[in-house]
Design a protein around this motif. Sequence first.
Motif, PDB file in Angstrom:
ATOM      1  N   ASP A 188       0.660  -1.443  -0.059  1.00 47.68           N
ATOM      2  CA  ASP A 188      -0.153  -0.111   0.107  1.00 47.68           C
ATOM      3  C   ASP A 188       1.146   1.051   0.313  1.00 47.68           C
ATOM      4  O   ASP A 188       2.180   1.452   0.269  1.00 47.68           O
ATOM      5  N   ASP A 218      -4.707  -2.236  -3.096  1.00 52.67           N
ATOM      6  CA  ASP A 218      -5.971  -2.269  -3.340  1.00 52.67           C
ATOM      7  C   ASP A 218      -6.123  -0.524  -4.568  1.00 52.67           C
ATOM      8  O   ASP A 218      -6.747  -0.323  -4.686  1.00 52.67           O
ATOM      9  N   ASN A 228     -10.441  -5.352  -1.773  1.00 52.47           N
ATOM     10  CA  ASN A 228     -10.912  -3.822  -1.120  1.00 52.47           C
ATOM     11  C   ASN A 228      -9.577  -3.371  -0.130  1.00 52.47           C
ATOM     12  O   ASN A 228      -8.771  -4.239   0.555  1.00 52.47           O
ATOM     13  N   ARG A 229      -9.475  -2.104   0.304  1.00 49.06           N
ATOM     14  CA  ARG A 229      -9.454  -2.079   1.852  1.00 49.06           C
ATOM     15  C   ARG A 229      -8.963  -2.797   3.096  1.00 49.06           C
ATOM     16  O   ARG A 229      -8.237  -2.951   3.520  1.00 49.06           O
TER      17      ARG A 229
END
Length: 154
Positions: free
Chosen positions: A33, A97, A138-139
């Motif tokens: 991320d 994500d 998805n986060r």
Amino acid sequence: MHVIGEDRPKCKKQSVLAKWEKPPSGWMKLNVDGSYQEDNIGEISAILRNSTGDVIFAACGFVEQCQSALEAEILACKEGIGLALQWTLLPIIIESDCAEAIQMILSEGKLRSAHTFLVREIQGMVKGAREMKLKKVNRNCNRISHVLANKRSV
């Protein structure tokens, strides 16, 4: 390298906290991320886990000159993959994500982006003797990497 996930259930809606899923036996999972602050500073993170969920490494860092959130996400992929290639010989599932970063990395055609050089570098890293799969999540399925990449604002 290809995108996986169409044959698997998607993460549940944001209101229900989705759980991180272990990779299949014989695989590793790399979650990456990136985050971007308005002061042109980025933060990146990566965490590699094995099929029992044990953490092999967790890393995070600052990017002093970052121009966008997309650049931070791409840099997180690059740094995470580079570390993972040093830490394991197993095939790797890479989760992010950021759909745009994944699409750029999977692109086989011409890229017209300020990030083309970074993307091409990542593409060179993943075209090796090892199988890698890229997956948009998805986060909520990428929570630890997200927290690490946003540690400055926590």
